[in-house]
Design a protein around this motif. Structure first.
Motif, PDB file in Angstrom:
ATOM      1  N   PRO A 165       0.833  -1.204   0.000  1.00  0.00           N
ATOM      2  CA  PRO A 165       0.000   0.000   0.000  1.00  0.00           C
ATOM      3  C   PRO A 165       0.867   1.253   0.000  1.00  0.00           C
ATOM      4  O   PRO A 165       2.038   1.211   0.332  1.00  0.00           O
ATOM      5  N   ALA A 166       0.257   2.372  -0.348  1.00  0.00           N
ATOM      6  CA  ALA A 166       0.967   3.655  -0.368  1.00  0.00           C
ATOM      7  C   ALA A 166       1.555   3.928   1.001  1.00  0.00           C
ATOM      8  O   ALA A 166       1.016   3.534   2.024  1.00  0.00           O
ATOM      9  N   SER A 167       2.662   4.653   1.048  1.00  0.00           N
ATOM     10  CA  SER A 167       3.384   4.867   2.305  1.00  0.00           C
ATOM     11  C   SER A 167       2.543   5.594   3.352  1.00  0.00           C
ATOM     12  O   SER A 167       2.760   5.429   4.535  1.00  0.00           O
ATOM     13  N   ALA A 215       1.888   3.211   8.098  1.00  0.00           N
ATOM     14  CA  ALA A 215       1.955   3.383   9.552  1.00  0.00           C
ATOM     15  C   ALA A 215       0.654   2.912  10.189  1.00  0.00           C
ATOM     16  O   ALA A 215       0.680   2.205  11.197  1.00  0.00           O
ATOM     17  N   ALA A 216      -0.475   3.281   9.619  1.00  0.00           N
ATOM     18  CA  ALA A 216      -1.770   2.853  10.156  1.00  0.00           C
ATOM     19  C   ALA A 216      -1.909   1.343  10.044  1.00  0.00           C
ATOM     20  O   ALA A 216      -2.392   0.687  10.963  1.00  0.00           O
ATOM     21  N   HIS A 217      -1.465   0.791   8.919  1.00  0.00           N
ATOM     22  CA  HIS A 217      -1.531  -0.654   8.712  1.00  0.00           C
ATOM     23  C   HIS A 217      -0.628  -1.365   9.719  1.00  0.00           C
ATOM     24  O   HIS A 217      -1.000  -2.387  10.283  1.00  0.00           O
ATOM     25  N   ALA A 218       0.543  -0.821   9.982  1.00  0.00           N
ATOM     26  CA  ALA A 218       1.472  -1.418  10.941  1.00  0.00           C
ATOM     27  C   ALA A 218       0.885  -1.368  12.351  1.00  0.00           C
ATOM     28  O   ALA A 218       1.000  -2.330  13.108  1.00  0.00           O
ATOM     29  N   ASP A 219       0.251  -0.239  12.704  1.00  0.00           N
ATOM     30  CA  ASP A 219      -0.382  -0.121  14.016  1.00  0.00           C
ATOM     31  C   ASP A 219      -1.496  -1.148  14.162  1.00  0.00           C
ATOM     32  O   ASP A 219      -1.635  -1.777  15.205  1.00  0.00           O
ATOM     33  N   GLU A 220      -2.296  -1.314  13.109  1.00  0.00           N
ATOM     34  CA  GLU A 220      -3.397  -2.284  13.123  1.00  0.00           C
ATOM     35  C   GLU A 220      -2.850  -3.697  13.259  1.00  0.00           C
ATOM     36  O   GLU A 220      -3.341  -4.498  14.051  1.00  0.00           O
ATOM     37  N   SER A 221      -1.789  -4.011  12.509  1.00  0.00           N
ATOM     38  CA  SER A 221      -1.185  -5.339  12.574  1.00  0.00           C
ATOM     39  C   SER A 221      -0.594  -5.595  13.949  1.00  0.00           C
ATOM     40  O   SER A 221      -0.713  -6.694  14.488  1.00  0.00           O
TER      41      SER A 221
END
Length: 70
Positions: free
Chosen positions: A19-21, A25-31
């Motif tokens: 996904p776009a950069s 960060a949001a994806h990493a926080d969710e993961s």
């Protein structure tokens, strides 16, 4: 060997692109939250199984075998 398929010019299929950069960060926080939730759930389940095992009665036939050892 044909130089048209080198590692330098190979592109990922659209389904595998990152996904776009701005969303990374949001994806990493969710993961990270999902991983933490999963870890907590596993820990709870293990503690629960352990506690049930500790509280389980020893079968009479096993107690009889242990008595024979004395």
């Amino acid at each position: 060997m044909n130089g048209s398929m080198t590692a330098h010019n190979h592109k990922r299929p659209a389904s595998q692109e990152l996904p776009a950069s701005s969303g990374n960060a949001a994806h990493a926080d969710e993961s990270a939250k999902q991983a933490e939730d999963r870890k907590n759930a596993i820990g709870f389940a293990l503690r629960n199984v352990y506690q049930q095992t500790v509280e389980e009665a020893v079968p009479d036939d096993l107690l009889a075998l242990l008595a024979k050892l004395n």
